[in-house]
Each structure stands twice: as structure tokens, then as C-alpha cells.
Design a protein around this motif. Structure first.
Motif, PDB file in Angstrom:
ATOM      1  N   PRO A  32       0.807  -1.228   0.000  1.00 12.70           N
ATOM      2  CA  PRO A  32       0.000   0.000   0.000  1.00 12.70           C
ATOM      3  C   PRO A  32       0.840   1.279   0.000  1.00 12.70           C
ATOM      4  N   TRP A  33       1.929   1.285   0.748  1.00 10.61           N
ATOM      5  CA  TRP A  33       2.763   2.488   0.754  1.00 10.61           C
ATOM      6  C   TRP A  33       3.551   2.603  -0.550  1.00 10.61           C
ATOM      7  N   ARG A  34       3.934   1.472  -1.151  1.00 13.09           N
ATOM      8  CA  ARG A  34       4.599   1.556  -2.457  1.00 13.09           C
ATOM      9  C   ARG A  34       3.646   2.147  -3.490  1.00 13.09           C
ATOM     10  N   ALA A  35       2.388   1.731  -3.437  1.00 13.84           N
ATOM     11  CA  ALA A  35       1.409   2.291  -4.368  1.00 13.84           C
ATOM     12  C   ALA A  35       1.274   3.792  -4.178  1.00 13.84           C
ATOM     13  N   ALA A  36       1.352   4.262  -2.926  1.00 15.15           N
ATOM     14  CA  ALA A  36       1.259   5.696  -2.666  1.00 15.15           C
ATOM     15  C   ALA A  36       2.458   6.437  -3.251  1.00 15.15           C
ATOM     16  N   VAL A  37       3.671   5.900  -3.034  1.00 13.33           N
ATOM     17  CA  VAL A  37       4.877   6.545  -3.567  1.00 13.33           C
ATOM     18  C   VAL A  37       4.816   6.610  -5.092  1.00 13.33           C
ATOM     19  N   GLU A  38       4.312   5.558  -5.727  1.00 11.18           N
ATOM     20  CA  GLU A  38       4.255   5.531  -7.191  1.00 11.18           C
ATOM     21  C   GLU A  38       3.147   6.415  -7.747  1.00 11.18           C
ATOM     22  N   ALA A  39       2.178   6.775  -6.893  1.00 11.92           N
ATOM     23  CA  ALA A  39       1.041   7.559  -7.379  1.00 11.92           C
ATOM     24  C   ALA A  39       1.172   9.054  -7.105  1.00 11.92           C
ATOM     25  N   VAL A  40       1.747   9.436  -5.979  1.00 18.18           N
ATOM     26  CA  VAL A  40       1.745  10.849  -5.564  1.00 18.18           C
ATOM     27  C   VAL A  40       2.865  11.604  -6.274  1.00 18.18           C
TER      28      VAL A  40
END
Length: 402
Positions: A32-40
Motif C-alpha cells: 500500500p505504501w509503495r502504491a502511494a509513492v508511485e502515485a503521488v
């Protein structure tokens, strides 16, 4: 003519590379945090910033925007694992004529992503949790939490109206609408409490009890304790049902800008006269003030002190340790292979440090991660290995947020 790169496409590639870097070094550990880093899009939060140069002398920063350095260079810098400065000395930068800045005091920044992500992982959130963030800054970490939890579960407090306004604009551009408050973050947010998690992105000299009161029992506070000389470390505290909290230092590296209302006074203190105080020999020189582990003890033993070295008229270096709150002082002078210390005032600063060193050495000179914290409405203390072991008070002083 050089083609201008497509910002969205280039930024997406750079975010993926940044996520790979953070994961490879163990800071980014969960999907979930990797998805955030890749999205923001971090570049939206640092459209204009300063980066430190390697120029000799005073610390120097140079301005960076897409117009100044080119779109490609700006994007590459925006996605490096570096802290990017966005304000100095509490004043907004005149971006109509940006200039190199030297010897200033950074007061707002986008913290290096590895530290941001490490703290978010250490926060141990679950999907249905609410989070209070103290210190919105650029809004990048706020956006990561919005992506992970949903904006409706995120509240962030920023003391500086200009910093808050820039963060709000960036969050709006990215489609995130958390609850944003301009005010004293160390007073927390009683209207939105209780929270499942409280996270501070500024350093604090103690844990404001408002945070304890506004955290749901059994839930966490994550913050960096620090003093006027150095950081003490990242602490994670569990709140119980009696308005108390306890926990440990879980990492010794993090160091955030200190909360503004807790910042050190500009005046270092009174320089003692040559005949003031009493002098004795000491086996400890000034190096222990800056070494990692002994420096930690120095910060605990002398919480209001700061130090600097200045040559005497004959060129002999004198290291002054001054407490601006009560005019206590210690002056270290080399004496062959040993040292002498001259100290005076209401507290014998060097005596206090040596007492702490004796306790620490008797315990085997453990690292800061062997220390814990207990918070009650009346008292805060850092202790070694056990609440019943040696302890040092953290003063319950009035404080405000960065």
C-alpha cells in the motif's frame, strides 16, 4: 533545439525508480505504501525549492525551478532521496528574483522520501484508521497518507499560514482534500479526536500531553524527540487508558526541524569572564558532545545547553558549553593530552554530563534504541532499559508547532 520532456510520463518513471530505491534499502516495505509513492507526484509539492551546494564555507543553497534549470533537471531533483528546502528563517522567498542563499536557517522543507516513508511504515496504519499529522510542510507526506487511507481520514496541522497555503494548493492540484488546519499543532486537534495515530514531522523537545489525550487508547504516537544540540531519536508511544503513554526509541537517525515555539533562543547565553567559575581536570574533551552515542547522553544531561569552540587570544581553542536559560557554563581547554573544565552558574553542567556517562558506561554503553519513554500528565522521562533504571526528565514546557 532540445525537446521538453513530457512531465507526467517522465515523473511516473521517476516515481517508479524512487520506489525501487526505497524498497531496495528497506525503507519501503509494504504494497500500500509503495502504491502511494508511485502515485503521488512529489514534483507538484516542490515546484520551487532550494538545494544545498558543496561550496566551501557557510552552508549555501541554490534555487531550483523548471525555468531555472530545465524541466528534466527539475524533475530529476524532485525525485531524488534528498531534503528540498522551501523556506528560510520563517520568511517566504522572493521567487521573482531568486538568489543563492548562504548562512540562513531552513524552516520548511520536503523531507527526504526515505525518512518520510520509513516513518509511515513505522506508523503501522490499517485501512480504517484516522491520522493526525503535525507539520503539513509541503504536503507531500499528507498526500501519501491521503492515498493510503483516504483524504477523509487525514487531518494535518501547520503553524505557518504561507506554508499551509502552498500545501493546500498542491494537494488540490493532486486531487486530495484532507482536513487542513492552520494553528498550533502541538495543541493537537481536539475537535477531530480521538485519533488512531498521531505523527509529527517536526522535532519536539517533549511530547505534548494534548497528543496523548487525543489519541485513542491502545493506539500510537510517532515523533522525533530532539534538543537544542541534536536529535534524540524517533519514538513510538502507545497510549493507555490513564492519559499516559509509554514506548521506546525505535531509530536514532531521524532529525527534523524543531517545532518553532520550542526552538532555541537566538542568544546562546552569557560568555563567562576569565575569572568566573571553578576549574578542575577532566578526562573528557569536547569530542564527546558531537559523537553519536555520547552526544545523545550530553543532550539528556544538559537539555538547555549549546556549545561552540572559539580560540583565545593566544590561539588556544576553548569550547564553551552555555545554558541560556540560567547562565550556567562550562569551558573546556586542552591541557597537554588531557583537558581542564571551568564551570559555574546554578548547575555544574560538566558534572551533570559526567554523572550521566558513569551510569551509561555501567550499563555497557548501550545505543539510543535501548532507551524508553514514559509520559504522564505530570512528568515525562527517558529511561535506560527499564522504567526503574536510570532516567532523565523531559520538561513539560509550553510549546507550539513548526
Amino acid at each position: 533545439m532540445t525537446a521538453v520532456p513530457d512531465i507526467d510520463t517522465t515523473a511516473a518513471v521517476l516515481r517508479s525508480k524512487l520506489a525501487d530505491h526505497l524498497a531496495r534499502h528497506g525503507w519501503l516495505r509494504s504494497p500500500p505504501w509503495r502504491a502511494a509513492v508511485e502515485a503521488v507526484p512529489r514534483h507538484e509539492f516542490v515546484r520551487r525549492f532550494y538545494r544545498e551546494t558543496d561550496a566551501p564555507g557557510l552552508t549555501t543553497w541554490t534555487p531550483v525551478t523548471a525555468d531555472l534549470v530545465g524541466v528534466e533537471e527539475w524533475l530529476n531533483l524532485a525525485y531524488t532521496d534528498d531534503t528540498l528546502i522551501t523556506q528560510f528563517d520563517g520568511r517566504e522567498i522572493d521567487w521573482t528574483q531568486p538568489k543563492t542563499i548562504s548562512g540562513a536557517h531552513p524552516t520548511s522543507s520536503s523531507t527526504l522520501p526515505s525518512l518520510v516513508v520509513r516513518m509511515l511504515e513505522d506508523l503501522q496504519v490499517h485501512d480504517d484508521m484516522t491520522v493526525l499529522e503535525v507539520g503539513t510542510g509541503t504536503g507531500y507526506s499528507t498526500a501519501l497518507m491521503c492515498h493510503r487511507l483516504g483524504a477523509q481520514r487525514v487531518t494535518s496541522v501547520e503553524t505557518d499560514p504561507d506554508v499551509a497555503a502552498r500545501a493546500r494548493d498542491a494537494l488540490d492540484r493532486c486531487g486530495y482534500s484532507p482536513r487542513l488546519i492552520v494553528g498550533d499543532g502541538l495543541a493537537g486537534d481536539p475537535d477531530g479526536s480521538p485519533y488512531d495515530r498521531v505523527i509529527a514531522t517536526c522535532g519536539v523537545r517533549n511530547i505534548p500531553h494534548a497528543w496523548v489525550e487525543q489519541t485513542r487508547p491502545g493506539c500510537f504516537i510517532l515523533a522525533t524527540l530532539r534538543g537544542w544540540m541534536r536529535s534524540l531519536g524517533l519514538v513510538r508511544l502507545t497510549v493507555d487508558h490513564d492519559d499516559q503513554a509509554h514506548g521506546r526509541i525505535i531509530a536514532e537517525e531521524p532529525s527534523f526541524m524543531i517545532a518553532r515555539q520550542q526552538d532555541a533562543p537566538q542568544n546562546l547565553g552569557m560568555l563567562p569572564g576569565p575569572d568566573q567559575g571553578s576549574t578542575r581536570a577532566t578526562s573528557h574533551g569536547p569530542d564527546l558532545l558531537s559523537l553519536p552515542d555520547s552526544g545523545f547522553l550530553a543532550q539528556l544531561a544538559m537539555p538547555h545547553a549549546r556549545f561552540f569552540t572559539m580560540p583565545a587570544d593566544d590561539g588556544t581553542p576553548h569550547t564553551y558549553v552555555l545554558d541560556a536559560t540560567n547562565d550556567a557554563f562550562a569551558v573546556l581547554t586542552p591541557d597537554g593530552q588531557e583537558w581542564t573544565v571551568r564551570q559555574g552558574g546554578p548547575v555544574a553542567l560538566w558534572d551533570e554530563l559526567e554523572k550521566s556517562l558513569v551510569l551509561w558506561h555501567a550499563a555497557g554503553s548501550p545505543p539510543p534504541t535501548e532507551f524508553g519513554i514514559t509520559i504522564t500528565p505530570a512528568r515525562q522521562a527517558i529511561w535506560l532499559r527499564s522504567p526503574d533504571g536510570p532516567s532523565w526528565p523531559l520538561e513539560n514546557e509550553s510549546c507550539g508547532e513548526q
